[in-house]
Structures are given as C-alpha cells and as structure tokens.
Design a protein around this motif. Structure first.
Motif, PDB file in Angstrom:
ATOM      1  N   HIS A  64      47.362 -35.889  43.507  1.00  0.00           N
ATOM      2  CA  HIS A  64      45.790 -36.705  43.584  1.00  0.00           C
ATOM      3  C   HIS A  64      45.226 -37.316  44.809  1.00  0.00           C
ATOM      4  O   HIS A  64      44.486 -38.209  44.708  1.00  0.00           O
ATOM      5  CB  HIS A  64      46.780 -38.354  43.246  1.00  0.00           C
ATOM      6  CG  HIS A  64      47.980 -38.103  41.872  1.00  0.00           C
ATOM      7  ND1 HIS A  64      46.924 -37.856  40.730  1.00  0.00           N
ATOM      8  CD2 HIS A  64      49.029 -37.649  41.094  1.00  0.00           C
ATOM      9  CE1 HIS A  64      48.116 -38.368  39.444  1.00  0.00           C
ATOM     10  NE2 HIS A  64      49.838 -37.203  39.794  1.00  0.00           N
ATOM     11  N   ASP A  78      42.282 -36.590  46.856  1.00  0.00           N
ATOM     12  CA  ASP A  78      41.666 -35.961  47.298  1.00  0.00           C
ATOM     13  C   ASP A  78      40.979 -35.345  47.905  1.00  0.00           C
ATOM     14  O   ASP A  78      40.384 -34.132  48.247  1.00  0.00           O
ATOM     15  CB  ASP A  78      40.045 -37.022  46.760  1.00  0.00           C
ATOM     16  CG  ASP A  78      40.047 -37.075  44.862  1.00  0.00           C
ATOM     17  OD1 ASP A  78      40.610 -36.579  44.543  1.00  0.00           O
ATOM     18  OD2 ASP A  78      39.131 -37.828  44.420  1.00  0.00           O
ATOM     19  N   LYS A 107      40.327 -31.009  48.590  1.00  0.00           N
ATOM     20  CA  LYS A 107      39.080 -31.282  49.300  1.00  0.00           C
ATOM     21  C   LYS A 107      39.787 -30.425  50.226  1.00  0.00           C
ATOM     22  O   LYS A 107      38.797 -29.209  50.007  1.00  0.00           O
ATOM     23  CB  LYS A 107      38.390 -31.789  49.547  1.00  0.00           C
ATOM     24  CG  LYS A 107      37.198 -32.435  48.354  1.00  0.00           C
ATOM     25  CD  LYS A 107      36.934 -33.923  48.937  1.00  0.00           C
ATOM     26  CE  LYS A 107      36.269 -34.929  47.364  1.00  0.00           C
ATOM     27  NZ  LYS A 107      35.581 -35.922  48.169  1.00  0.00           N
ATOM     28  N   LEU A 138      39.379 -31.528  41.042  1.00  0.00           N
ATOM     29  CA  LEU A 138      37.834 -31.873  41.131  1.00  0.00           C
ATOM     30  C   LEU A 138      37.098 -32.696  40.322  1.00  0.00           C
ATOM     31  O   LEU A 138      37.028 -33.745  40.049  1.00  0.00           O
ATOM     32  CB  LEU A 138      37.483 -31.646  42.853  1.00  0.00           C
ATOM     33  CG  LEU A 138      38.764 -31.514  43.872  1.00  0.00           C
ATOM     34  CD1 LEU A 138      37.598 -30.796  44.976  1.00  0.00           C
ATOM     35  CD2 LEU A 138      38.796 -32.868  44.631  1.00  0.00           C
ATOM     36  N   ILE A 139      36.526 -31.452  39.615  1.00  0.00           N
ATOM     37  CA  ILE A 139      35.966 -32.043  38.749  1.00  0.00           C
ATOM     38  C   ILE A 139      36.327 -32.031  37.502  1.00  0.00           C
ATOM     39  O   ILE A 139      35.342 -33.207  37.194  1.00  0.00           O
ATOM     40  CB  ILE A 139      35.537 -30.266  38.238  1.00  0.00           C
ATOM     41  CG1 ILE A 139      35.052 -29.164  39.450  1.00  0.00           C
ATOM     42  CG2 ILE A 139      34.554 -30.168  37.148  1.00  0.00           C
ATOM     43  CD1 ILE A 139      34.709 -28.046  39.443  1.00  0.00           C
ATOM     44  N   LYS A 172      39.251 -34.347  37.251  1.00  0.00           N
ATOM     45  CA  LYS A 172      38.900 -35.407  37.661  1.00  0.00           C
ATOM     46  C   LYS A 172      37.312 -36.915  37.408  1.00  0.00           C
ATOM     47  O   LYS A 172      37.318 -37.361  36.764  1.00  0.00           O
ATOM     48  CB  LYS A 172      39.489 -36.049  39.114  1.00  0.00           C
ATOM     49  CG  LYS A 172      40.230 -37.335  39.690  1.00  0.00           C
ATOM     50  CD  LYS A 172      41.041 -37.280  40.535  1.00  0.00           C
ATOM     51  CE  LYS A 172      41.492 -38.985  41.366  1.00  0.00           C
ATOM     52  NZ  LYS A 172      42.226 -38.141  42.186  1.00  0.00           N
ATOM     53  N   ARG A 173      36.675 -35.706  38.192  1.00  0.00           N
ATOM     54  CA  ARG A 173      35.425 -36.595  38.023  1.00  0.00           C
ATOM     55  C   ARG A 173      34.395 -36.835  36.756  1.00  0.00           C
ATOM     56  O   ARG A 173      33.872 -37.532  36.229  1.00  0.00           O
ATOM     57  CB  ARG A 173      34.418 -35.796  39.237  1.00  0.00           C
ATOM     58  CG  ARG A 173      33.271 -36.181  39.034  1.00  0.00           C
ATOM     59  CD  ARG A 173      32.198 -35.826  40.361  1.00  0.00           C
ATOM     60  NE  ARG A 173      30.746 -36.374  40.689  1.00  0.00           N
ATOM     61  CZ  ARG A 173      30.148 -36.495  41.694  1.00  0.00           C
ATOM     62  NH1 ARG A 173      29.963 -35.422  42.324  1.00  0.00           N
ATOM     63  NH2 ARG A 173      29.100 -36.650  41.820  1.00  0.00           N
ATOM     64  N   TYR A 174      34.433 -35.618  36.498  1.00  0.00           N
ATOM     65  CA  TYR A 174      34.359 -35.651  34.392  1.00  0.00           C
ATOM     66  C   TYR A 174      35.314 -35.597  33.228  1.00  0.00           C
ATOM     67  O   TYR A 174      34.822 -34.696  32.560  1.00  0.00           O
ATOM     68  CB  TYR A 174      33.498 -34.296  33.734  1.00  0.00           C
ATOM     69  CG  TYR A 174      32.331 -33.899  35.703  1.00  0.00           C
ATOM     70  CD1 TYR A 174      31.313 -34.825  35.584  1.00  0.00           C
ATOM     71  CD2 TYR A 174      32.335 -33.345  36.671  1.00  0.00           C
ATOM     72  CE1 TYR A 174      29.895 -35.192  36.253  1.00  0.00           C
ATOM     73  CE2 TYR A 174      31.086 -33.069  37.320  1.00  0.00           C
ATOM     74  CZ  TYR A 174      29.804 -34.189  37.145  1.00  0.00           C
ATOM     75  OH  TYR A 174      29.039 -34.590  38.449  1.00  0.00           O
ATOM     76  N   GLU A 175      36.082 -36.094  33.978  1.00  0.00           N
ATOM     77  CA  GLU A 175      37.367 -36.342  32.401  1.00  0.00           C
ATOM     78  C   GLU A 175      37.463 -36.250  31.350  1.00  0.00           C
ATOM     79  O   GLU A 175      37.543 -35.936  30.216  1.00  0.00           O
ATOM     80  CB  GLU A 175      37.834 -37.483  32.949  1.00  0.00           C
ATOM     81  CG  GLU A 175      39.384 -37.359  32.408  1.00  0.00           C
ATOM     82  CD  GLU A 175      40.548 -38.704  32.838  1.00  0.00           C
ATOM     83  OE1 GLU A 175      41.387 -39.361  32.108  1.00  0.00           O
ATOM     84  OE2 GLU A 175      39.979 -39.838  34.113  1.00  0.00           O
ATOM     85  N   ASN A 232      34.220 -35.687  29.949  1.00  0.00           N
ATOM     86  CA  ASN A 232      32.866 -34.311  29.512  1.00  0.00           C
ATOM     87  C   ASN A 232      34.090 -33.036  28.438  1.00  0.00           C
ATOM     88  O   ASN A 232      34.935 -33.464  28.402  1.00  0.00           O
ATOM     89  CB  ASN A 232      33.253 -33.775  30.536  1.00  0.00           C
ATOM     90  CG  ASN A 232      31.592 -32.250  30.683  1.00  0.00           C
ATOM     91  OD1 ASN A 232      32.060 -31.024  30.091  1.00  0.00           O
ATOM     92  ND2 ASN A 232      31.194 -32.821  30.521  1.00  0.00           N
TER      93      ASN A 232
END
Length: 358
Positions: free
Chosen positions: A197, A199, A203, A270-271, A273-276, A278
């Motif tokens: 969890h 980031d 990264k 990461l992706i 988490k950002r675009y959950e 989508n």
C-alpha cells in the motif's frame, strides 16, 4: 483490515493473457513475418514467470496477518490450506498433461510445497534461498545432461511416464523445473510480505526492476552480437547460455524474469490504484480473479476447439492466426469474467479448489 489490492488481480489478468498468446503460438504455429514473431517472442517465459511470482504474492497475502500477529492457530490453518491447494493444483495439472505437456500447474504444487517450508523465514533468508536455487541450476546442468529425455524438434519428452524421467522433468529439465523456477515464487512471496500500500516502495520497485530488466536485455543482446562476430551458429549457441530464453532457465533468464514480473506488478498496482473505477481496470481485475479457470480453459477449450476442427493442421498455422486467435480468446475470457462475477464470488475452478481445500 486493509483494502484488497486491485493491481494484483490486474497483473494476474495480463500474465494469463500473455501465457495464452505464448502457448497458442507454440501449439498452433508461428510461421510468418519476423517483426510479429519478435514482438510475440517478448512474452516467451516472461508471462509464465510473472504468473508464478504473483502466486508467491498471493501466498504472502494469505499468511501475512497470521505471521505478523504470531497467531499459530491461524498459521496452521493457512499451512494446511496451502498444502491442500498444492496437491489440488498438482493433480489438476497432471490430469490433462497428455493433451498439454507444457502444463505449469503440477509444477506449482511443488513450488508451493517448498515455499511452505519457508513461510516464517525473514526476508533475507527468502532472497538468499531463491538466489541459491537459481545458482544451483547451472551446477545441475554440469552434473546432468539438460537434453536427456528431450526431442527438441517436436518438443516432446521421451520418458516422462517413467519414475526417473518424471522426477528429472519435474525437478531439473521440464518446461518449468522446480530448480530453478521455485525462485520465482519465493521472490513473489518476499514481495508480498512488503507494504504494497506504500506508493513510495512500489514506485521504487518499478523503476529499479525496469532498469534491471532493460539492462539485462541490452547486455545479453550486445554480448551475443559481439561474441558471435556475425556467425549465426555461434550466436545460436551463445543465446542458450547468455540469452534470455526460458529453456534452459539459466540465471540471466531467471533474474530477467523476476525483474519484469516486479516491474509489471508494480505498474499494475500504481495504475489500478489511480484508475480504480476505469472500465478496463475493472474488467481486468475480474479476469485476474478467474485466472486458474482461464488457464485450464485455454487448454481444454481454446486448444481443443482448433484441434477438433483440423488435427492435422496443428503446428502449421501462421503467427498471425495464432496471435489473433489468442487475443480473441482473451477478449472472450474478459467478457466471461465480467458477466460471471456479477453473479458469483469466484470462478468455476477457483470455487472447486476452495470447496476442496478450505
């Protein structure tokens, strides 16, 4: 209780799609333009490696709570569940190996059994054990002839159903031998024990693993070109030793596979988490949750259908057909997952496994 990490299932979906592409290419045929063969060749051994690393992550997520809280009763339940699942996957894999000799599931069972022995080990012990297994393989190759049992022209294993042949195939020279492939699961188990969890950690993992992957790819390619001095036969021999192909699974391939797996998993975390919310992420998330069902289905249904239509043509299709069919089959898997998950919590085979092993 921490929220489920969607990116893990998204990565699992991408790994299974990659495996479908590779396996259909091997079974149906790959004659055709070099540019397409080169692009598809990128997935060779890497999709399967990512799949195994993800299995290791899954084992960590199953056991983290019990280990962190030193809950021996909970840990015992987890161990029993892992042991039963190892047996289940081994049996499922062996059950259809006559129609799919490159099965990975029966190997999975042994990887899980080995990982189970190291469940409560510290991070350094896990990494050291994984590296030791990777480095043990070249020693095995020196002691035993890697090509024993193989007919590499037809990719068939001559004495698979003998006691010695089965053990040899399983542990040292099969499609995904326990030594060194167990290292993928151990690295995955180590990764799953970290704070996924965080980031900053994810990264950092993404950039470091991507850099390692690209460096190994470049170094391998340049070394083969320079040392072969334009001689194709020499280049072919060098590619087996310092190339990044999965057979034989020498250390360069193994570290390359671990690096790309970490890179893909980190990127997916990461992706996602950002675009959950989508639509694509949601669909891939559901697909990843049915990965076991789709692995078996791509053999039984995907390969079985084409074999039933024209058995004599197997292995003679173009790479364009193999890739197009693989992508089409993958789209159907995604659509099935989206519809199925509206009504059920887990996939058909996942449900059977839970019923038998929980």
């Amino acid at each position: 209780m921490k929220k489920r990490i969607i990116g893990i299932d998204v990565a699992r979906a991408l790994a299974i799609i990659g495996m479908i592409i590779v396996n259909f290419k091997v079974v149906f045929g790959q004659s055709g333009p070099n540019w397409l063969r080169s692009i598809v060749g990128i997935f060779d051994g890497k999709a399967a490696a990512t799949f195994v690393v993800l299995a290791g992550v899954g084992l960590a997520l199953m056991t983290n709570s019990a280990i962190l809280n030193n809950d021996q009763a909970k840990l015992k339940i987890a161990r029993n569940r892992i042991a039963k699942r190892a047996v289940f996957l081994f049996v499922v894999g062996i059950s259809y190996i006559t129609i799919w000799p490159a099965d990975i599931l029966h190997f999975y069972g042994i990887y899980m059994a080995v990982t189970m022995l190291l469940l409560t080990s510290k991070g350094k012990t896990l990494i050291a054990s994984a590296i030791a297994i990777i480095l043990a393989f070249p020693i095995l190759m020196i002691l035993w002839n890697y090509e024993t049992g193989w007919d590499f022209k037809t990719l068939t294993y001559q004495d698979f159903w003998t006691f010695n042949g089965f053990l040899r195939n399983l542990f040292s020279n099969g499609f995904h031998p326990v030594i060194p492939w167990t290292a993928f699961m151990l690295f995955g188990y180590w990764f799953g024990k970290q704070d996924l969890h965080n980031d900053k950690f994810i990264k950092k993992t993404f950039w470091v693993s991507t850099l390692i992957f690209l460096s190994i790819q470049a170094l391998s390619y340049v070394s083969i070109v320079v040392l072969s001095a334009g001689n194709q036969d020499t280049a072919k021999e060098l590619a087996e030793i310092i190339g990044t192909n999965p057979m034989p699974p020498l250390p360069i391939y193994m570290f390359n596979g671990i690096a790309i797996a970490f890179s893909i998993i980190s990127a997916c975390i990461l992706i996602a988490k950002r675009y959950e919310n989508n639509i694509i992420i949601t669909a891939l998330n559901k697909t990843g949750q049915l990965a076991l069902t789709f692995y078996v289905a791509h053999v039984i249904i995907g390969m079985g259908l084409i074999d039933a239509i024209d058995p004599s043509k197997m292995g003679q299709y173009s790479v364009q057909f193999s890739v197009a069919y693989a992508l089409g089959f993958s789209v159907l898997c995604i659509l099935f997952a989206v519809v199925w998950r509206k009504y059920k919590q887990s996939g058909p085979l996942e449900w059977i496994m839970r019923k038998l092993t929980n």
